[in-house]
Write a protein that holds these residues in place. Structure first.
Motif, PDB file in Angstrom:
ATOM      1  N   PRO A 147       1.346   8.386   3.786  1.00 58.52           N
ATOM      2  CA  PRO A 147       1.215   7.352   4.828  1.00 58.52           C
ATOM      3  C   PRO A 147      -0.082   6.549   4.702  1.00 58.52           C
ATOM      4  N   ALA A 148      -1.187   7.223   4.392  1.00 53.81           N
ATOM      5  CA  ALA A 148      -2.458   6.514   4.223  1.00 53.81           C
ATOM      6  C   ALA A 148      -2.399   5.574   3.027  1.00 53.81           C
ATOM      7  N   ARG A 194       0.179   4.072   1.899  1.00 53.56           N
ATOM      8  CA  ARG A 194       1.017   2.912   2.228  1.00 53.56           C
ATOM      9  C   ARG A 194       0.241   1.900   3.070  1.00 53.56           C
ATOM     10  N   ARG A 195      -0.667   2.406   3.923  1.00 54.88           N
ATOM     11  CA  ARG A 195      -1.472   1.495   4.748  1.00 54.88           C
ATOM     12  C   ARG A 195      -2.520   0.773   3.913  1.00 54.88           C
ATOM     13  N   ARG A 196      -3.060   1.467   2.882  1.00 58.32           N
ATOM     14  CA  ARG A 196      -4.126   0.891   2.056  1.00 58.32           C
ATOM     15  C   ARG A 196      -3.791   1.111   0.583  1.00 58.32           C
ATOM     16  N   GLU A 240      -6.398   1.390  -2.519  1.00 57.38           N
ATOM     17  CA  GLU A 240      -7.259   2.556  -2.722  1.00 57.38           C
ATOM     18  C   GLU A 240      -6.754   3.465  -3.844  1.00 57.38           C
TER      19      GLU A 240
END
Length: 69
Positions: free
Chosen positions: A40-41, A43-45, A48
């Motif tokens: 999930p992280a 997909r948000r960024r 990175e």
């Protein structure tokens, strides 16, 4: 591991496949637990993980080890 539209959470959680996946993750030596928590992280960024991959490929190319942090 399953489809909540077709099975209950308990059926999925207690399934043979779920037990096998938990065993693989618990025995993994490469931070496999992150697979479920990192997606999930990522997909948000999305930039990175791309930066991490590029940085570590360059490190390996220069004879350095992968930076885990």
């Amino acid at each position: 591991m399953g489809d909540l539209a077709a099975q209950s959470f308990d059926e999925i959680w207690h399934s043979k496949q779920a037990r096998e996946i938990r065993k693989i993750v618990s025995e993994c030596k490469q931070h496999c637990w992150m697979t479920g928590t990192a997606v999930p992280a990522m997909r948000r960024r999305p930039i990175e993980p791309v930066k991490w991959v590029i940085t570590n490929k360059l490190r390996l190319h220069h004879g350095k080890s992968i930076a885990i942090e």
